[in-house]
Design a protein around this motif. Structure first.
Motif, PDB file in Angstrom:
ATOM      1  N   VAL A 134      43.496  10.580 120.104  1.00  6.51           N
ATOM      2  CA  VAL A 134      44.348  10.606 118.914  1.00  6.51           C
ATOM      3  C   VAL A 134      45.711  10.030 119.267  1.00  6.51           C
ATOM      4  N   GLU A 167      44.902  16.985 114.931  1.00  5.78           N
ATOM      5  CA  GLU A 167      43.671  16.213 115.033  1.00  5.78           C
ATOM      6  C   GLU A 167      42.969  16.493 116.365  1.00  5.78           C
ATOM      7  N   TRP A 192      56.527  14.039 113.040  1.00  5.32           N
ATOM      8  CA  TRP A 192      55.318  14.115 112.230  1.00  5.32           C
ATOM      9  C   TRP A 192      54.104  13.669 113.029  1.00  5.32           C
ATOM     10  N   ASP A 193      54.245  12.592 113.804  1.00  8.34           N
ATOM     11  CA  ASP A 193      53.120  12.110 114.605  1.00  8.34           C
ATOM     12  C   ASP A 193      52.733  13.129 115.666  1.00  8.34           C
ATOM     13  N   GLY A 229      49.609   8.380 117.671  1.00  8.61           N
ATOM     14  CA  GLY A 229      50.515   8.287 116.530  1.00  8.61           C
ATOM     15  C   GLY A 229      51.015   6.868 116.363  1.00  8.61           C
ATOM     16  N   TRP A 273      50.850  15.796 113.915  1.00  8.60           N
ATOM     17  CA  TRP A 273      49.519  15.413 113.445  1.00  8.60           C
ATOM     18  C   TRP A 273      48.551  15.198 114.603  1.00  8.60           C
TER      19      TRP A 273
END
Lengths: 239, 386
Positions: free
Chosen positions: B266, B282, B274-275, B268, B278
């Motif tokens: 995963v 994930e 935010w990345d 970003g 997230w």
């Protein structure tokens, strides 16, 4: 992001997942989608509020009767004593050597009858123990086990240092070979929980009286059952 | 090239510019060592201009326990239990890192069962760690509910560990030569029940926090760090991947059973908070995918290939090995002089490097953003100091 393509030496069966871009819209759409997102979050919390079956909180002191720890839970080192009150410890000190922080002190003596080396006191310091379980693992005779009685809090730190074996004498196997019950009795000497030859093991400290033998006697069975009486007794001592 | 060494004293001396009546005054504030949002005893000296953070100076050493030095006086088997106390949220993965280094040095061959169980445990630990991070992250940003939800779901994995390992935090489960216990008969059932339980909960996480407009606005574009900077400060794990660098040892080195399972790395796009948020969410999904693939076919075999009381001696030399913990790369470097205990142990811990990202990312953001940035880096302080 230039690194995204190279550096992937082993592209087995899968690639990359990239984080989504957060989108900004016009002013009014932002306001409404913002309010909507807040309401959706509120819906989740109100769902839990209105469904008492989703409550996971344990009412701890009240649920003591039903609270059962897992069988492997490591909370209190105990020495296994069989139904006759005999243990299998030979005093070989392998656990003593393998303990990472010197929490175990195996004191040996020579038997008054046979003169053989045997266990006198198995002293465990709960206060410095990290519950790594190495002692249980390395013991070649399966003498030790970790008990699940986790309520170990006491008022006097000396109560953290205690003797695990209930008697000084040969291990169960050796004792069984002695036929004469009189001689067997002579080989064994009872040991209480405290008052061992190690500092802090129930001994007198500046301003604190030594723990009395009668008070500190263990209730016999599994080690954990004493925790309540220890607590109250400790507080008594402190006064 | 010259090395400029500054002390904290030098750095907190202010050079005021009084030339203009409009110039503002900068001042220093200590954040920590007891600030609740530093998650432990981390001290940050902040140079502030009003509410704007001009400079962040991390001051370490408040929870230094000398684990590396202690390791020099312990046998290899005993050292494993100290690795629990580095990054306590990745205790099993730390155990694995140390054990794997010792096994490679001593040429101990492991069977498939051990490898699969280790991988399963590591992935469960990763999910558990990210769950706790998610809860605490929400709490740092002012939402208390996620904290409770994160802990509620974490408890289920804690129960899985409690049943098989016997401990909830400091495991000492993965040991040189195998595992402390074989898995409990109820392990597979419990893990499957967890997977079934947690999938809808993860969707709930998304609704509750990811979709929340306040959270999005507080994270979008805040604390940006590009891949080059992240690499240059040695950041690893989700922090590095959020900056767009797909470095994941599980993929690139495929230790354990990671070579046999399909999962995605995963990354970003922008390297902002935010990345980082997230990427971790994930990663929980990817970890569940790995667990799903392995849980049904755990091969038969012994759980320990050597006797627990056998003393381990490594041949003379230097050994290094690294694994991907929930926070990045944990490297274990052992110098052996052929004796029972190592001559020197050095730990390259992920949080130590990740922490320095704060000096790059937090400058010129507001104090409130600093909390979000610090929380998005997900530092565990005992791992920084050891």
């Amino acid at each position: 992001m230039m690194q995204a393509t190279d550096k992937q030496e082993n592209p087995t069966r899968s690639g990359l997942v990239t984080a989504p871009e957060l989108k900004r819209h016009g002013f009014f759409r932002n306001v409404f989608s913002g309010i909507k997102s807040l309401l959706e979050g509120m819906k989740v919390t109100f769902h839990y509020l209105s469904h008492p079956s989703t409550v996971v909180t344990q009412q701890y002191p009240e649920n003591r009767a039903t609270l059962k720890m897992m069988e492997r839970y490591r909370a209190l080192l105990t020495m296994i004593h069989d139904e006759n009150g005999l243990h299998k410890c030979t005093g070989c000190q392998i656990c003593h050597d393998n303990c990472p922080n010197a929490s175990i002190n195996v004191v040996t003596r020579s038997n008054p009858v046979s003169g053989k080396k045997e266990l006198d006191r198995y002293i465990w310091r709960m206060d410095s123990c990290t519950f790594c379980n190495l002692c249980v693992q390395v013991c070649p005779f399966g003498v030790l086990k970790m008990d699940g009685s986790f309520e170990g809090a006491v008022y006097d730190r000396r109560l953290f240092v205690f003797t695990l074996n209930h008697y000084a004498g040969p291990a169960a196997g050796l004792l069984a070979k002695v036929a004469d019950p009189e001689e067997r009795k002579k080989m064994i000497e009872p040991r209480d929980r405290y008052s061992g030859p190690v500092p802090l093991n129930g001994q007198e400290l500046a301003g604190v009286k030594a723990l009395k033998k009668a008070e500190s006697g263990c209730c016999g069975g599994s080690g954990g059952c004493c925790s309540d009486s220890q607590g109250s007794q400790g507080s008594k001592e402190m006064k | 090239m010259s090395v400029h060494i500054t002390t904290l004293d030098d750095r907190v001396r202010l050079r005021q510019d009084d030339s203009s009546p409009l110039s503002t005054q900068e001042y220093f504030v200590n954040m920590g060592p007891q600030h609740p949002s530093t998650h432990g005893v981390l001290r940050l000296v902040l140079k502030l201009d009003g509410e704007t953070v001009r400079e962040v100076i991390p001051v370490l050493g408040y929870i230094h326990r000398g684990i590396e030095k202690m390791g020099e006086h312990q046998s290899y088997r005993q050292f494993v239990h100290l690795s629990d106390r580095l990054d306590y949220l990745s205790a099993l993965i730390n155990n694995w890192a140390v054990s794997m280094t010792i096994e490679k040095a001593a040429n101990i061959e492991l069977n498939d069962r051990i490898q699969v169980i280790r991988t399963l445990m590591a992935e469960l630990q990763r999910i558990q760690s990210h769950q706790l991070w998610w809860g605490v992250f929400g709490m740092d940003l002012g939402a208390f509910t996620p904290f409770l939800y994160g802990f509620r779901d974490r408890e289920i994995i804690a129960d899985i560990f409690e049943e098989t390992v016997g401990a909830r935090l400091t495991m000492n489960y993965i040991q040189p030569g195998g595992l402390m216990y074989d898995i409990h008969p109820g392990f597979v059932k419990r893990v499957k029940a967890f997977l079934q339980y947690f999938k809808p909960k993860l969707a709930e996480y998304e609704t509750l926090l990811s979709g929340n407009v306040i959270l999005q606005e507080r994270l979008r574009g805040v604390g940006r760090m590009d891949g080059q900077t992240a690499l240059s400060i040695g950041a690893t794990g989700p922090v590095l991947r959020a900056s767009g660098v797909p470095l994941d040892l599980r993929k690139s080195e495929a230790y354990g059973s990671y070579g046999k399972v399909a999962f995605d790395v995963v990354i970003g796009k922008n390297g902002d908070c935010w990345d980082r948020y997230w990427v971790r969410l994930e990663e929980m999904r990817q970890s569940m995918k790995i667990v799903e693939q392995l849980i049904d076919n755990i091969p038969e075999g012994k759980h320990m290939v050597m006797k627990p009381a056998v003393k381990i001696k490594l041949p003379e030399g230097c050994y290094y090995n690294q694994v991907e913990t929930a926070r990045g790369i944990l490297g274990v470097y052992i110098v052996s002089d052929g004796k029972e205990s190592p001559y020197r142990i050095h730990l390259r811990t992920p949080n130590f490097n990740n922490l320095w990202a704060i000096t790059e990312t937090a400058a010129n953001w507001r104090l409130g953003d600093l909390v979000a940035i610090l929380s998005s880096l997900d530092v565990v302080v005992p791992d920084i100091d050891r």
